[in-house]
Design a protein around this motif. Structure first.
Motif: not given
Length: 119
Positions: A21-31, A71-77, A90-98
């Protein structure tokens, strides 16, 4: 923040899969990035969470067969799954919290990826 999950598919019981799962956009460094799953007709449940510093947390029932990493440099989990069972379907979902900044506590969900385990 946008989350794009991939890597799901059809696998036989006992097999393995690795989800990404790759996160993009305005991601705060602490997440924190997490994986959840939702079997058909059942509630969504947490599998594991990993913070930006690498600290991990697993749901008790998920320990042993599931490994979360990032992988922090890629914001990938990633979620490495082994010894898969039909009940893992089932459906596997990724989630991010700032966890910092003005958007502290804001949560985001990805669209999910289907995992089907055949017996």
């Amino acid at each position: 923040v946008q989350l794009q999950a991939s890597g799901g598919g059809l696998v036989q019981a006992g097999g393995s899969l690795r989800l990404s799962c790759t996160a993009s956009g305005n991601i705060f460094r602490e997440n924190a990035l997490s994986w959840y799953r939702q079997p058909t007709g059942k509630r969504r449940e947490l599998i594991a969470r990993i913070k930006d510093d690498g600290a991990t947390e697993y749901a008790r029932s998920m320990r042993g067969r599931f490994t979360i990493s990032r992988e922090n440099g890629q914001n990938t989990v990633y979620l490495q799954m082994s010894d898969l069972r039909p009940e893992d379907t089932g459906v596997y979902l990724c989630h991010e919290v700032q966890l910092g900044g003005k958007d502290y506590g804001t949560q985001y969900w990805g669209g999910g990826t289907q995992v089907t385990v055949s017996s």
